[in-house]
Enzyme design. Structure first.
Site, PDB file in Angstrom:
ATOM      1  N   GLU A 110       5.598  -3.378   1.085  1.00  9.87           N
ATOM      2  CA  GLU A 110       5.691  -3.008  -0.577  1.00  9.87           C
ATOM      3  C   GLU A 110       5.077  -1.772  -0.717  1.00  9.87           C
ATOM      4  O   GLU A 110       3.842  -1.729  -0.678  1.00  9.87           O
ATOM      5  CB  GLU A 110       5.061  -4.128  -1.062  1.00  9.87           C
ATOM      6  CG  GLU A 110       6.074  -5.346  -1.217  1.00  9.87           C
ATOM      7  CD  GLU A 110       7.267  -5.566  -1.719  1.00  9.87           C
ATOM      8  OE1 GLU A 110       7.365  -4.931  -2.769  1.00  9.87           O
ATOM      9  OE2 GLU A 110       8.298  -6.170  -1.293  1.00  9.87           O
ATOM     10  N   VAL A 161       0.136   4.507   5.338  1.00  7.44           N
ATOM     11  CA  VAL A 161      -0.390   3.569   6.223  1.00  7.44           C
ATOM     12  C   VAL A 161       0.730   2.714   6.405  1.00  7.44           C
ATOM     13  O   VAL A 161       0.721   1.922   7.272  1.00  7.44           O
ATOM     14  CB  VAL A 161      -1.709   2.858   5.320  1.00  7.44           C
ATOM     15  CG1 VAL A 161      -2.152   1.647   5.930  1.00  7.44           C
ATOM     16  CG2 VAL A 161      -2.566   3.795   4.808  1.00  7.44           C
ATOM     17  N   GLY A 162       1.763   2.497   5.459  1.00  5.30           N
ATOM     18  CA  GLY A 162       2.805   1.553   5.972  1.00  5.30           C
ATOM     19  C   GLY A 162       3.426   2.104   7.504  1.00  5.30           C
ATOM     20  O   GLY A 162       3.912   1.094   8.072  1.00  5.30           O
ATOM     21  N   CYS A 190       2.440   0.678  -8.356  1.00  6.18           N
ATOM     22  CA  CYS A 190       3.233   1.198  -7.475  1.00  6.18           C
ATOM     23  C   CYS A 190       4.740   1.328  -8.383  1.00  6.18           C
ATOM     24  O   CYS A 190       5.565   2.224  -7.893  1.00  6.18           O
ATOM     25  CB  CYS A 190       3.574   0.226  -6.534  1.00  6.18           C
ATOM     26  SG  CYS A 190       4.109  -1.601  -6.926  1.00  6.18           S
ATOM     27  N   GLY A 230       0.877  -1.279  -0.010  1.00  6.52           N
ATOM     28  CA  GLY A 230       0.034   0.023   0.113  1.00  6.52           C
ATOM     29  C   GLY A 230       0.908   1.290   0.008  1.00  6.52           C
ATOM     30  O   GLY A 230       1.987   1.318  -0.466  1.00  6.52           O
ATOM     31  N   ASN A 231       0.288   2.282   0.371  1.00  2.12           N
ATOM     32  CA  ASN A 231       1.135   3.782   0.454  1.00  2.12           C
ATOM     33  C   ASN A 231       1.789   3.765   1.844  1.00  2.12           C
ATOM     34  O   ASN A 231       1.834   3.124   2.869  1.00  2.12           O
ATOM     35  CB  ASN A 231      -0.191   4.960   0.281  1.00  2.12           C
ATOM     36  CG  ASN A 231      -0.770   4.914   1.504  1.00  2.12           C
ATOM     37  OD1 ASN A 231      -0.590   4.931   2.565  1.00  2.12           O
ATOM     38  ND2 ASN A 231      -2.330   4.991   1.040  1.00  2.12           N
ATOM     39  N   THR A 232       2.862   4.902   1.699  1.00  2.00           N
ATOM     40  CA  THR A 232       3.730   4.893   2.774  1.00  2.00           C
ATOM     41  C   THR A 232       3.122   5.662   3.899  1.00  2.00           C
ATOM     42  O   THR A 232       3.489   4.972   5.203  1.00  2.00           O
ATOM     43  CB  THR A 232       4.886   6.038   2.338  1.00  2.00           C
ATOM     44  OG1 THR A 232       5.534   5.479   1.292  1.00  2.00           O
ATOM     45  CG2 THR A 232       5.908   6.204   3.352  1.00  2.00           C
TER      46      THR A 232
END
Length: 421
Positions: free
Chosen positions: A211, A193-194, A245, A189-191
């Site tokens: 990822e 939420v990472g 991505c 997902g995105n940074t």
């Protein structure tokens, strides 16, 4: 199609039951793992048509690539599982001892999938987790609800419920899920939420694979074959309407090559989608109104600066955004502040190769860098550029044997000779 959310109150028991199942050691057997992979293989084949319809409904694109890649990965894993999980002998304290490294499953793992490739990027890591001998909680994205519902039905029908369970939901359900202790968390997902996932994992010292993505550049040089570069850039910028991505996020191009590049990219788009992108059956749509509104702000900012040279049209009613090219972009423009994740292609001009490298290195680490050149000196220089899942673009790796290694612990084993100390 409505995605049925999991009751938050049931989540702790789901995790506890999977952990108890792992402790029975059923998943240690290679034959058992193969049985589960074969079951997944049958499920993917039976649901092929349903996946196609679901992805079309969510993103208005074909799922042929998604399902084909998953099917290929399952078969490849089955074919090579014995070799990929075999003990690796190594030197011991002395020649009479026997020492080796054994891949042991981590335990109960969590896989959180994204909405942009909602079938492939859920099932691909699951293949590795099963092959490594783990029990798994799968959390598909609530945004791509048709695809996630199809994945849920397939996994529920074909997989052993003591090995794989699905949890569906939004922020509330995911928050409850992340409070549980797992032996590994795999997130795509995105940074932003990472960071949340990693913070939650840190409370239990749980290892993570992230990822993510980033601003992946394409670097055009004086030694570039413009036709080849345009073909590849045009493809990646419109694959899944730019919602990928490793999509080309922006282009660095010498000013004297810009016009030829733009004409070539537009030519490729027209060849693939026709003159009217909106009426093309193969041109994707933005996944949600929230994402559409975010992209619309970027388009309005570029339009206000009079920097759009192609495209720029959008329709909120059917979440359509036309392929768009923006020129005279600087590092300070809004388009350059975060990953675009849309069919918008900014072009930044540069004068020297060092200047281009400095622009790339001034950004956070991208997931990929695309250099178009036949000059070996420039290609060698590219080795110094950031590449792969590092920092804001993620951490860890998977695919093939690396998936099995990601979901395993490399355990050192030494069998001492009876005559030794």
């Amino acid at each position: 199609m409505t995605l049925q959310y999991t009751s938050p109150s049931t989540i702790p028991k789901i995790v506890a039951d999977l952990r108890a199942s792992f402790r029975t050691h059923r998943t240690q057997s290679l034959e058992f793992r193969k049985e589960q992979l074969r079951a997944l293989q049958r499920g993917v084949e039976e649901f092929r048509g349903e996946f196609e319809a679901a992805i079309k409904a969510d993103l208005n694109r074909s799922s042929v690539m998604d399902v084909s890649i998953v099917a290929h990965t399952i078969q490849g894993t089955l074919d090579k599982l014995d070799d990929m999980t075999a003990d690796r002998e190594t030197a011991g304290l002395n020649e009479l001892d026997k020492s080796f490294v054994r891949l042991s499953p981590l335990g109960t793992v969590l896989i959180i999938g994204p909405w942009n490739f909602p079938v492939m990027l859920v099932l691909d890591p699951l293949i590795g987790a099963i092959a490594a001998g783990n029990t798994c909680v799968v959390k598909p994205s609530e945004v791509s609800e048709n695809s996630s519902a199809a994945v849920t039905r397939m996994l529920t029908k074909f997989m052993d419920p003591t090995v794989v369970q699905v949890v569906n939901g939004g922020v509330e359900e995911t928050t409850v899920l992340l409070k549980e202790r797992f032996d590994h968390i795999f997130f795509t997902g995105n940074t932003m939420v990472g960071r949340i996932v990693m913070e939650a994992a840190s409370k239990h010292l749980t290892p993570v694979t992230l990822e993510l993505g980033g601003k992946c550049p394409a670097l055009i040089t004086e030694h570039t074959d413009i036709a080849v570069a345009a073909q590849r850039i045009a493809h990646w910028k419109t694959l899944n309407a730019g919602q990928a991505c490793i999509s080309v996020d922006y282009v660095l191009c010498p000013k004297n090559l810009q016009e030829d590049l733009i004409k070539s990219v537009i030519g490729v788009w027209h060849e693939v989608f026709g003159k009217d992108f909106r009426n093309s059956d193969s041109y994707g749509r933005i996944v949600s109104k929230k994402q559409f509104d975010r992209i619309s702000k970027l388009l309005k900012a570029a339009e206000k600066q009079n920097k759009i040279v192609f495209g720029g049209k959008s329709e909120a009613g059917n979440l359509y955004v036309e392929p768009t090219i923006v020129t005279d972009v600087t590092e300070h423009d809004e388009l350059m502040q975060s990953e675009i994740f849309a069919p918008i292609l900014p072009i930044i001009n540069y004068e020297t190769f060092d200047e281009a490298l400095n622009i790339i290195n001034g950004q956070e680490h991208p997931l990929s860098v695309n250099l178009f050149s036949d000059n070996q000196d420039q290609i060698n220089r590219d080795e110094s550029l950031p590449f792969g899942g590092v920092g804001h673009s993620g951490m860890g790796r998977y695919h093939g044997k690396y998936s099995i290694e990601t979901f395993s612990h490399s355990r050192a084993v030494m069998i001492r000779n009876q005559s030794g100390l």
